[in-house]
Design an enzyme around this catalytic site. Structure first.
Site, mmCIF file in Angstrom:
data_model
loop_
_atom_site.group_PDB
_atom_site.id
_atom_site.type_symbol
_atom_site.label_atom_id
_atom_site.label_comp_id
_atom_site.label_asym_id
_atom_site.label_seq_id
_atom_site.Cartn_x
_atom_site.Cartn_y
_atom_site.Cartn_z
ATOM 1 N N SER A 116 -102.887 18.973 50.810
ATOM 2 C CA SER A 116 -103.879 19.281 51.643
ATOM 3 C C SER A 116 -103.901 18.924 53.095
ATOM 4 O O SER A 116 -103.368 17.733 53.364
ATOM 5 C CB SER A 116 -105.335 19.316 50.958
ATOM 6 O OG SER A 116 -105.405 17.994 50.776
ATOM 7 N N LYS B 72 -102.243 15.117 46.874
ATOM 8 C CA LYS B 72 -102.195 14.048 48.096
ATOM 9 C C LYS B 72 -103.006 14.848 49.133
ATOM 10 O O LYS B 72 -102.542 15.645 49.843
ATOM 11 C CB LYS B 72 -100.743 14.240 48.635
ATOM 12 C CG LYS B 72 -100.305 12.882 49.334
ATOM 13 C CD LYS B 72 -99.518 13.078 50.477
ATOM 14 C CE LYS B 72 -99.935 13.564 51.694
ATOM 15 N NZ LYS B 72 -100.734 12.642 52.579
ATOM 16 N N GLY C 158 -100.743 23.313 55.494
ATOM 17 C CA GLY C 158 -100.502 22.425 56.423
ATOM 18 C C GLY C 158 -99.411 23.091 57.458
ATOM 19 O O GLY C 158 -99.376 24.234 57.582
ATOM 20 N N SER C 159 -98.658 22.257 58.309
ATOM 21 C CA SER C 159 -97.916 22.736 59.198
ATOM 22 C C SER C 159 -96.324 23.637 58.703
ATOM 23 O O SER C 159 -96.055 23.199 57.425
ATOM 24 C CB SER C 159 -97.426 21.694 60.017
ATOM 25 O OG SER C 159 -96.579 20.744 59.491
ATOM 26 N N THR C 160 -95.797 24.163 59.341
ATOM 27 C CA THR C 160 -94.745 24.878 58.845
ATOM 28 C C THR C 160 -93.509 23.999 58.770
ATOM 29 O O THR C 160 -92.712 24.077 57.822
ATOM 30 C CB THR C 160 -94.376 26.052 60.130
ATOM 31 O OG1 THR C 160 -95.288 26.989 60.134
ATOM 32 C CG2 THR C 160 -93.030 26.717 59.655
ATOM 33 N N GLU D 66 -99.328 27.933 52.983
ATOM 34 C CA GLU D 66 -100.187 28.546 54.199
ATOM 35 C C GLU D 66 -99.838 27.692 55.243
ATOM 36 O O GLU D 66 -100.474 26.564 55.149
ATOM 37 C CB GLU D 66 -101.680 28.620 53.837
ATOM 38 C CG GLU D 66 -101.901 29.811 52.729
ATOM 39 C CD GLU D 66 -100.997 31.327 52.914
ATOM 40 O OE1 GLU D 66 -100.972 31.456 54.188
ATOM 41 O OE2 GLU D 66 -100.585 31.809 51.980
ATOM 42 N N CYS E 206 -106.124 26.861 61.835
ATOM 43 C CA CYS E 206 -105.124 27.528 61.793
ATOM 44 C C CYS E 206 -104.985 29.031 62.400
ATOM 45 O O CYS E 206 -104.065 29.561 62.924
ATOM 46 C CB CYS E 206 -104.440 27.622 60.350
ATOM 47 S SG CYS E 206 -105.604 28.193 59.370
ATOM 48 N N GLU F 276 -97.325 26.442 68.195
ATOM 49 C CA GLU F 276 -98.720 26.016 67.931
ATOM 50 C C GLU F 276 -98.807 24.595 68.622
ATOM 51 O O GLU F 276 -98.178 23.838 68.643
ATOM 52 C CB GLU F 276 -98.717 25.994 66.271
ATOM 53 C CG GLU F 276 -99.998 25.552 65.929
ATOM 54 C CD GLU F 276 -100.068 25.448 64.324
ATOM 55 O OE1 GLU F 276 -99.322 24.814 63.928
ATOM 56 O OE2 GLU F 276 -101.140 26.047 63.729
HETATM 57 P P1 NAD Z 1 -99.356 18.454 58.030
HETATM 58 O O1 NAD Z 1 -98.318 19.305 57.796
HETATM 59 O O2 NAD Z 1 -99.144 17.620 59.253
HETATM 60 O O3 NAD Z 1 -99.808 17.905 56.632
HETATM 61 C C1 NAD Z 1 -100.027 18.820 55.391
HETATM 62 C C2 NAD Z 1 -100.016 17.518 54.416
HETATM 63 O O4 NAD Z 1 -98.649 17.578 54.085
HETATM 64 C C3 NAD Z 1 -100.769 16.149 54.575
HETATM 65 O O5 NAD Z 1 -101.267 15.943 53.460
HETATM 66 C C4 NAD Z 1 -99.687 15.399 55.058
HETATM 67 O O6 NAD Z 1 -99.705 14.180 54.775
HETATM 68 C C5 NAD Z 1 -98.597 16.215 54.081
HETATM 69 N N1 NAD Z 1 -97.199 15.792 54.458
HETATM 70 C C6 NAD Z 1 -96.797 15.482 55.899
HETATM 71 N N2 NAD Z 1 -95.350 15.331 55.784
HETATM 72 C C7 NAD Z 1 -94.967 15.378 54.693
HETATM 73 C C8 NAD Z 1 -93.784 15.333 53.802
HETATM 74 N N3 NAD Z 1 -92.589 15.299 54.449
HETATM 75 N N4 NAD Z 1 -93.644 15.445 52.606
HETATM 76 C C9 NAD Z 1 -94.584 15.841 51.881
HETATM 77 N N5 NAD Z 1 -95.882 15.799 52.374
HETATM 78 C C10 NAD Z 1 -96.026 15.641 53.568
HETATM 79 O O7 NAD Z 1 -100.395 19.598 58.670
HETATM 80 P P2 NAD Z 1 -102.017 18.923 59.158
HETATM 81 O O8 NAD Z 1 -101.838 18.398 60.486
HETATM 82 O O9 NAD Z 1 -102.808 18.260 58.164
HETATM 83 O O10 NAD Z 1 -102.789 20.525 59.330
HETATM 84 C C11 NAD Z 1 -102.589 21.188 60.557
HETATM 85 C C12 NAD Z 1 -101.448 22.452 60.096
HETATM 86 O O11 NAD Z 1 -101.874 23.126 59.041
HETATM 87 C C13 NAD Z 1 -101.324 23.325 61.223
HETATM 88 O O12 NAD Z 1 -100.284 23.695 61.270
HETATM 89 C C14 NAD Z 1 -102.278 24.556 60.672
HETATM 90 O O13 NAD Z 1 -101.745 25.870 61.370
HETATM 91 C C15 NAD Z 1 -101.934 24.584 59.286
HETATM 92 N N6 NAD Z 1 -102.988 25.082 58.467
HETATM 93 C C16 NAD Z 1 -102.808 26.231 58.048
HETATM 94 C C17 NAD Z 1 -103.688 27.084 57.145
HETATM 95 C C18 NAD Z 1 -103.238 28.311 56.747
HETATM 96 O O14 NAD Z 1 -104.317 28.971 55.935
HETATM 97 N N7 NAD Z 1 -102.408 29.008 57.025
HETATM 98 C C19 NAD Z 1 -105.020 26.485 57.164
HETATM 99 C C20 NAD Z 1 -105.165 25.111 57.563
HETATM 100 C C21 NAD Z 1 -104.104 24.401 58.256
#
Ligand code: NAD
Length: 541
Positions: A187, A212, A265-267, A293, A327, A425
């Site tokens: 998440s 996680k 999370g991020s792309t 997403e 997002c 972004e």
């Molecule tokens: P993030 O990708 O940094 O982290 C998301 C999750 O993945 C976290 O729990 C993080 O600890 C984990 N993670 C990070 N690197 C990892 C790896 N190498 N292997 C496994 N897990 C890993 O994203 P964030 O900073 O928490 O959230 C912001 C991003 O989320 C933005 O890009 C935003 O656009 C996106 N987002 C999208 C939506 C949607 O519905 N499309 C909604 C909310 C947020």
């Protein structure tokens, strides 16, 4: 014996509480904020229902006052991940056989607990740990989380009800089995409701998860986990394993029983996970379902028939609420020259009223960005614009991280529609505006459609029905959530199911039945009442 045939109707969305001065909800929330901000709790892992302390500690701080520690949490390593997978697979044996109505009663009870007993706890934790003002916390950790839980029971009814046709002499059924293995739920920091939903959808459909949480949303996510437990969730069905994403991700994607990843999370992170899965393809029991997403570069495109005041209001709210860390946040705008003067004036008037600071001061419209890495990243885009001949900062542009990670609402005006901040972004309070000649409407729309790799949300402002239709068609794939004369944020469960295509994800629409289906592995069953005993067809005789 539970033999009720039950269907959950479409719920009403949870009403948003207003927290007006002197209201009982404001007093209750303030009390909770006071308590939570004066304590420092210890957060363990929760594996198979047991609290596990690894001693590998990290801290949860307030982003708006980063010296203040709210909690210390234990981080999982490889050993704990193996334990969590074992606990999940053990729990699965009983959980998948539990009648779905009973599973749904747990999600509905969790919704009630959040709506009443724990509303102020979850809102206070989201405010303090993720730096949201009360309104942003209320619409996320209370209302949206509650809506997901209630609506999902209704969507599950719809999914399970969908059965194949009948034919004389046979009966046909569809068994919506859960996936064979466990689901990895990852998440993001920015929505407590999403963190809840990434687990509770698979679980409702009979799956078990390893959760996680984001390291910058641990506090609210931990309280959410406790709510699930109080709602009756059996041990091991969700295993709460904070830790380093890269470490956990590697172990989990290497496991034979990985059946799915539910990610927001991020792309870049989703792409890494997808590649890890691809590399391990031969190991798995089945093809893991990958539901993600991801990022966005959400646009607002105005036609010269747009109302300047509505447009300016949508731009300011869409770009700067929750510091632009949605997002769906408006982050690039295309405005015709003929209305730009009015739009700019009204935007600047709105921005002049914005106060920034601590979440406990209810006058603040904006608070801090989530952490130092994010602060530095956002400031690097602002500084890039300051140094560029193609851009000018028309308001904001300053940040201060000495107490909290505060950045002013910033508008970059660019002469280049492909300027860096029009394409990438940023995930912060930065809006980039490109002003186009009114007679270049069509070609600017084409630029909007092709500038960024994302396709999450987008808004058009137009008061001409024929042109609205033209924009709607031209921008067909530019956004999975498309708004007409409204800001591109604020999607509500069941009303605007959420998700986008292109680099924004698999578009499996949280907030609709479409997402629930991904967590099923349907088995079609035919029973023949009179089995044939002859292989020769009548015409052969
Ligand atoms: P993030 O990708 O940094 O982290 C998301 C999750 O993945 C976290 O729990 C993080 O600890 C984990 N993670 C990070 N690197 C990892 C790896 N190498 N292997 C496994 N897990 C890993 O994203 P964030 O900073 O928490 O959230 C912001 C991003 O989320 C933005 O890009 C935003 O656009 C996106 N987002 C999208 C939506 C949607 O519905 N499309 C909604 C909310 C947020």
């Amino acid at each position: 014996m539970n033999n009720a045939i039950f269907s959950f109707g479409r719920p009403q969305n949870e009403p948003i509480q207003q927290y007006l001065k002197g209201s009982p909800e404001r007093a209750a929330l303030e009390q909770e904020l006071k308590k939570m901000s004066s304590e420092e709790i210890e957060i363990p892992l929760i594996i198979g229902g047991k609290e596990i302390k690894t001693g590998n500690i990290a801290t949860v701080v307030m982003p708006h006052n980063h010296k203040k520690v709210l909690a210390r949490y234990h981080q999982a390593g490889e050993k704990e991940i193996e334990m969590a997978i074992e606990a999940a697979l053990e729990a699965k044996k009983k959980w998948e056989d539990m009648p779905w109505i009973e599973r749904a009663t747990i999600t509905l009870k969790a919704a009630e607990l959040l709506a009443k007993k724990y509303r102020y706890v979850i809102n206070a934790a989201t405010m303090l740990g993720q730096s949201k003002n009360i309104f942003q916390a209320e619409i996320d950790s209370a209302c949206e989380a509650i809506d997901f839980l209630r609506y999902n029971a209704h969507f599950a009814s719809e999914v399970y009800k969908d059965q194949p046709g009948t034919f004389p002499g046979q009966i046909n059924k569809m068994e919506y089995r859960p996936l064979e293995g466990f689901v990895f739920s990852l998440s993001p920091f920015n929505f407590t409701a999403i963190a809840s939903n990434l687990n509770m959808i698979p679980v409702l459909m009979g799956n078990v998860t390893l959760w996680k949480p984001s390291s910058t949303a641990i506090l609210s996510n931990y309280y959410m986990m406790k709510v699930f437990k109080e709602a009756g969730l059996p041990d091991g069905v969700i295993n709460f394993v904070p830790g380093k994403g890269s470490v956990l991700g590697k172990v989990i994607t290497n496991h034979r029983a990985l059946a799915g990843i539910h990610f927001t999370g991020s792309t870049a992170t989703f792409n890494t996970l997808w590649k890890n899965v691809a590399e391990n393809m031969e190991k798995y029991i089945g093809y893991p379902k990958l539901v993600g997403e991801t990022g966005g570069k959400d646009f607002v495109f105005a036609h010269n028939s747009a109302c300047p005041s509505a447009l300016a209001t949508a731009l300011v709210a869409g770009a700067f609420e929750y510091q632009g860390q949605k997002c769906s946040a408006a982050s690039r705008a295309y405005i015709p020259k003929s209305i730009w003067g009015d739009v700019k004036k009204i935007m600047l008037e709105h921005i002049a009223k914005i106060k920034i600071g601590d979440v406990q001061d209810f006058d603040n419209f904006m608070n801090a960005v989530i952490d130092e890495a994010s602060f530095d990243n956002i400031m690097s885009y602002i500084n890039y614009a300051k140094d560029s001949k193609e851009a000018e900062i028309i308001t904001g542009g300053n940040g201060d991280k000495s107490v909290g990670y505060f950045i002013e609402p910033t508008i970059i005006l660019t002469t280049n529609p492909h300027f860096k901040s029009m394409q990438e972004e940023i995930f912060g309070p930065v809006l980039t505006v490109y002003v186009y000649d009114d007679n270049k409407f069509e070609e600017t729309m084409e630029i909007c459609n092709t500038t960024s790799p994302y396709g999450l949300t987008g808004a058009i402002f137009c008061n001409d029905k024929y042109i609205t239709l033209e924009m709607f068609n031209k921008l067909r794939y530019a956004a999975g959530n498309f708004y007409i004369n409204d800001k591109p944020t604020g999607a509500m469960v069941g009303l605007q199911p959420f998700g986008g295509g292109r680099a924004s994800g698999t578009n499996d629409k949280a907030g609709s039945y479409l997402n629930l289906i991904r967590w099923t592995n349907p088995r079609a069953i035919k029973e023949n009442f009179l089995s044939p005993t002859e292989i020769i067809y009548p015409y052969m005789k």
